[in-house]
Design a protein around this motif. Structure first.
Motif, PDB file in Angstrom:
ATOM      1  N   ASP A 142       0.805  -1.218   0.000  1.00 27.67           N
ATOM      2  CA  ASP A 142       0.000   0.000   0.000  1.00 27.67           C
ATOM      3  C   ASP A 142       0.842   1.273   0.000  1.00 27.67           C
ATOM      4  OD1 ASP A 142      -2.349  -1.477   0.019  1.00 27.67           O
ATOM      5  OD2 ASP A 142      -2.470  -1.518   2.210  1.00 27.67           O
ATOM      6  N   LEU A 143       2.152   1.150   0.023  1.00 30.51           N
ATOM      7  CA  LEU A 143       3.020   2.323  -0.014  1.00 30.51           C
ATOM      8  C   LEU A 143       3.276   2.737  -1.464  1.00 30.51           C
ATOM      9  CD1 LEU A 143       5.645   1.445   2.758  1.00 30.51           C
ATOM     10  CD2 LEU A 143       3.489   2.711   2.966  1.00 30.51           C
ATOM     11  N   ASP A 144       3.946   3.862  -1.641  1.00 32.72           N
ATOM     12  CA  ASP A 144       4.195   4.339  -3.006  1.00 32.72           C
ATOM     13  C   ASP A 144       5.219   3.472  -3.719  1.00 32.72           C
ATOM     14  OD1 ASP A 144       6.437   5.257  -1.516  1.00 32.72           O
ATOM     15  OD2 ASP A 144       6.821   6.788  -3.030  1.00 32.72           O
ATOM     16  N   ALA A 145       5.995   2.677  -2.961  1.00 28.54           N
ATOM     17  CA  ALA A 145       6.967   1.759  -3.556  1.00 28.54           C
ATOM     18  C   ALA A 145       6.895   0.430  -2.807  1.00 28.54           C
ATOM     19  CB  ALA A 145       8.378   2.330  -3.481  1.00 28.54           C
ATOM     20  N   THR A 146       6.666  -0.646  -3.535  1.00 27.47           N
ATOM     21  CA  THR A 146       6.586  -1.959  -2.902  1.00 27.47           C
ATOM     22  C   THR A 146       7.935  -2.374  -2.330  1.00 27.47           C
ATOM     23  OG1 THR A 146       4.870  -2.578  -4.481  1.00 27.47           O
ATOM     24  CG2 THR A 146       5.935  -4.365  -3.287  1.00 27.47           C
ATOM     25  N   TYR A 147       9.017  -1.898  -2.938  1.00 31.32           N
ATOM     26  CA  TYR A 147      10.363  -2.187  -2.446  1.00 31.32           C
ATOM     27  C   TYR A 147      11.001  -0.854  -2.031  1.00 31.32           C
ATOM     28  CZ  TYR A 147       9.552  -6.710  -4.594  1.00 31.32           C
ATOM     29  OH  TYR A 147       9.026  -7.937  -4.936  1.00 31.32           O
ATOM     30  N   PRO A 148      10.688  -0.370  -0.841  1.00 31.66           N
ATOM     31  CA  PRO A 148      11.093   0.991  -0.464  1.00 31.66           C
ATOM     32  C   PRO A 148      12.599   1.200  -0.407  1.00 31.66           C
ATOM     33  CG  PRO A 148      10.155  -0.190   1.411  1.00 31.66           C
ATOM     34  CD  PRO A 148       9.888  -1.024   0.215  1.00 31.66           C
ATOM     35  N   VAL A 149      13.349   0.206   0.027  1.00 29.06           N
ATOM     36  CA  VAL A 149      14.806   0.384   0.097  1.00 29.06           C
ATOM     37  C   VAL A 149      15.387   0.497  -1.301  1.00 29.06           C
ATOM     38  CG1 VAL A 149      16.980  -0.695   0.742  1.00 29.06           C
ATOM     39  CG2 VAL A 149      15.047  -0.749   2.336  1.00 29.06           C
ATOM     40  N   LEU A 150      14.995  -0.402  -2.189  1.00 29.08           N
ATOM     41  CA  LEU A 150      15.535  -0.366  -3.555  1.00 29.08           C
ATOM     42  C   LEU A 150      15.083   0.898  -4.287  1.00 29.08           C
ATOM     43  CD1 LEU A 150      15.148  -4.115  -4.567  1.00 29.08           C
ATOM     44  CD2 LEU A 150      17.146  -2.936  -3.633  1.00 29.08           C
ATOM     45  N   ALA A 151      13.842   1.340  -4.034  1.00 31.21           N
ATOM     46  CA  ALA A 151      13.374   2.585  -4.645  1.00 31.21           C
ATOM     47  C   ALA A 151      14.184   3.770  -4.133  1.00 31.21           C
ATOM     48  CB  ALA A 151      11.892   2.795  -4.345  1.00 31.21           C
ATOM     49  N   THR A 152      14.526   3.743  -2.847  1.00 31.00           N
ATOM     50  CA  THR A 152      15.325   4.826  -2.275  1.00 31.00           C
ATOM     51  C   THR A 152      16.749   4.790  -2.810  1.00 31.00           C
ATOM     52  OG1 THR A 152      13.989   4.765  -0.258  1.00 31.00           O
ATOM     53  CG2 THR A 152      16.125   5.858  -0.115  1.00 31.00           C
ATOM     54  N   VAL A 153      17.302   3.599  -2.974  1.00 34.83           N
ATOM     55  CA  VAL A 153      18.636   3.482  -3.593  1.00 34.83           C
ATOM     56  C   VAL A 153      18.614   4.106  -4.979  1.00 34.83           C
ATOM     57  CG1 VAL A 153      20.285   1.851  -4.583  1.00 34.83           C
ATOM     58  CG2 VAL A 153      19.366   1.453  -2.294  1.00 34.83           C
ATOM     59  N   ALA A 154      17.566   3.833  -5.745  1.00 34.95           N
ATOM     60  CA  ALA A 154      17.475   4.397  -7.092  1.00 34.95           C
ATOM     61  C   ALA A 154      17.412   5.924  -7.043  1.00 34.95           C
ATOM     62  CB  ALA A 154      16.244   3.845  -7.808  1.00 34.95           C
ATOM     63  N   ASP A 155      16.628   6.469  -6.095  1.00 29.84           N
ATOM     64  CA  ASP A 155      16.518   7.921  -5.977  1.00 29.84           C
ATOM     65  C   ASP A 155      17.853   8.551  -5.585  1.00 29.84           C
ATOM     66  OD1 ASP A 155      13.871   7.779  -6.633  1.00 29.84           O
ATOM     67  OD2 ASP A 155      13.117   8.056  -4.589  1.00 29.84           O
ATOM     68  N   VAL A 156      18.508   7.971  -4.587  1.00 25.71           N
ATOM     69  CA  VAL A 156      19.797   8.518  -4.137  1.00 25.71           C
ATOM     70  C   VAL A 156      20.837   8.373  -5.246  1.00 25.71           C
ATOM     71  CG1 VAL A 156      21.645   8.324  -2.430  1.00 25.71           C
ATOM     72  CG2 VAL A 156      19.257   8.058  -1.712  1.00 25.71           C
ATOM     73  N   GLY A 157      20.807   7.245  -5.928  1.00 26.72           N
ATOM     74  CA  GLY A 157      21.741   7.061  -7.042  1.00 26.72           C
ATOM     75  C   GLY A 157      21.536   8.096  -8.130  1.00 26.72           C
ATOM     76  N   GLU A 158      20.275   8.490  -8.368  1.00 31.23           N
ATOM     77  CA  GLU A 158      19.997   9.537  -9.353  1.00 31.23           C
ATOM     78  C   GLU A 158      20.562  10.878  -8.898  1.00 31.23           C
ATOM     79  OE1 GLU A 158      18.869  11.441 -12.728  1.00 31.23           O
ATOM     80  OE2 GLU A 158      18.968   9.276 -12.329  1.00 31.23           O
ATOM     81  N   HIS A 159      20.493  11.166  -7.611  1.00 34.94           N
ATOM     82  CA  HIS A 159      21.106  12.392  -7.079  1.00 34.94           C
ATOM     83  C   HIS A 159      22.607  12.396  -7.339  1.00 34.94           C
ATOM     84  CE1 HIS A 159      17.614  14.129  -5.250  1.00 34.94           C
ATOM     85  NE2 HIS A 159      17.423  13.137  -4.397  1.00 34.94           N
ATOM     86  N   VAL A 160      23.234  11.242  -7.100  1.00 36.50           N
ATOM     87  CA  VAL A 160      24.673  11.137  -7.330  1.00 36.50           C
ATOM     88  C   VAL A 160      24.985  11.367  -8.803  1.00 36.50           C
ATOM     89  CG1 VAL A 160      26.657   9.574  -7.301  1.00 36.50           C
ATOM     90  CG2 VAL A 160      25.030   9.555  -5.393  1.00 36.50           C
ATOM     91  N   THR A 161      24.219  10.768  -9.678  1.00 29.77           N
ATOM     92  CA  THR A 161      24.450  10.896 -11.123  1.00 29.77           C
ATOM     93  C   THR A 161      24.292  12.341 -11.582  1.00 29.77           C
ATOM     94  OG1 THR A 161      23.723   8.628 -11.522  1.00 29.77           O
ATOM     95  CG2 THR A 161      23.670  10.144 -13.397  1.00 29.77           C
ATOM     96  N   ARG A 162      23.253  13.015 -11.100  1.00 28.40           N
ATOM     97  CA  ARG A 162      23.044  14.418 -11.509  1.00 28.40           C
ATOM     98  C   ARG A 162      24.196  15.304 -11.069  1.00 28.40           C
ATOM     99  NH1 ARG A 162      17.496  13.654  -9.959  1.00 28.40           N
ATOM    100  NH2 ARG A 162      17.914  14.807  -8.034  1.00 28.40           N
ATOM    101  N   LEU A 163      24.669  15.111  -9.833  1.00 23.56           N
ATOM    102  CA  LEU A 163      25.766  15.943  -9.349  1.00 23.56           C
ATOM    103  C   LEU A 163      27.047  15.628 -10.115  1.00 23.56           C
ATOM    104  CD1 LEU A 163      26.795  18.087  -7.468  1.00 23.56           C
ATOM    105  CD2 LEU A 163      27.089  16.336  -5.683  1.00 23.56           C
ATOM    106  N   ARG A 164      27.283  14.374 -10.429  1.00 16.96           N
ATOM    107  CA  ARG A 164      28.487  14.011 -11.176  1.00 16.96           C
ATOM    108  C   ARG A 164      28.446  14.627 -12.579  1.00 16.96           C
ATOM    109  NH1 ARG A 164      30.094   7.894 -11.001  1.00 16.96           N
ATOM    110  NH2 ARG A 164      28.022   7.685 -11.955  1.00 16.96           N
ATOM    111  N   ARG A 165      27.280  14.619 -13.227  1.00 18.34           N
ATOM    112  CA  ARG A 165      27.178  15.252 -14.545  1.00 18.34           C
ATOM    113  C   ARG A 165      27.463  16.746 -14.464  1.00 18.34           C
ATOM    114  NH1 ARG A 165      21.559  12.193 -16.246  1.00 18.34           N
ATOM    115  NH2 ARG A 165      22.512  10.230 -16.957  1.00 18.34           N
TER     116      ARG A 165
END
Length: 269
Positions: free
Chosen positions: A230-253
């Motif tokens: 019932d949450l916005d992500a069935t796999y909250p840890v993996l979804a959060t890893v993806a979000d944080v990883g996107e932050h890292v990618t944007r800053l590196r670019r």
């Protein structure tokens, strides 16, 4: 939803599920103690008479509207069941089953029919009930253990991801006056990206271990789908890893664009 908010929501769901499972475990323990106190009774068959098992929505042998009411030791057992297992605070919200439905789900069709179709708590029926209660109690005990493993995994993952987010915020605000400073930031971002990958790998390993160690609820392929559907992500840890990883990618670019841009001295030449 932000990464910290998503993981906080998962923690709340996990705490609620553990509290409910513990309530059920204790309820089955109390019911077991009550059943043990009820004396077993020998059947007294009457010549030429065979009692007809009641029928109802649960099928042959399960009580429904208009069925006779058990008495004797069986009645005491059923009253104890209603006062323990069916009296947990979340029962109506989570299940809402009738007595017959609950007995069949928890103890199986045969034991449910035995309790709802007889007055006397025979030694065989009492033994079958106690065996079923032991199984139901053990199932809750095991699930509490599984939830504790999940809580440790969630806590560890969150601590590591929050640390990455905090360092990202510092790196984003850090002055980078020259190419060397930018290169150092880029290198550190590579370390943070690897940290995110490590969290994902450890989380996947934990989920695989959970599958090996514990029995998932019937029809449920894994614990996150059961807990977090019932949450916005069935796999909250993996979804959060993806979000944080996107932050890292944007800053590196951003850093790499600045490294590729002409220096101030070149622009003035």
């Amino acid at each position: 939803m932000s990464a910290p908010d998503r993981l906080a929501a998962a923690r709340r769901v996990l705490r609620r599920e553990r509290r409910r499972t513990v309530d059920e475990r204790e309820a089955f323990a109390a019911f077991r103690a009550a059943v043990r106190e009820v004396p077993a009774e020998r059947e007294r068959p009457q010549a030429g008479h065979r009692r007809q098992l009641p029928t109802g929505p649960g099928g042959p042998g399960l009580a429904g509207p208009g069925a006779s009411t058990p008495s004797g030791g069986v009645a005491t057992v059923l009253e104890a069941y209603e006062g323990t297992v069916m009296a947990v605070p979340h029962y109506e919200e989570e299940y809402g089953d009738t007595l017959a439905e609950s007995l069949e789900v928890e103890f199986g069709r045969e034991v449910a029919a035995g309790l709802l179709g007889h007055d006397r708590l025979t030694p065989g029926l009492k033994r079958a009930v106690l065996d079923s209660v032991d199984a139901a109690h053990a199932e809750r005990e095991q699930f509490v253990e599984a939830l504790d493993v999940e809580a440790d995994s969630l806590r560890s993952s969150e601590d590591r991801l929050v640390a990455v987010l905090d360092e990202l915020a510092d790196l984003a605000d850090e002055p980078t006056p020259d190419f060397g400073a930018l290169d150092a930031v880029r290198a550190r971002l590579g370390v943070l990206a690897s940290a995110c990958d490590a969290v994902a790998d450890d989380r996947q390993a934990t989920l695989r271990e959970w599958q090996d160690r514990f029995d998932a609820p019937v029809g449920v392929p894994d614990l996150p789908r059961y807990l977090y559907a019932d949450l916005d992500a069935t796999y909250p840890v993996l979804a959060t890893v993806a979000d944080v990883g996107e932050h890292v990618t944007r800053l590196r670019r951003r850093v790499e664009r600045e490294m590729a841009a002409p220096s101030r001295d070149d622009a003035d030449a």
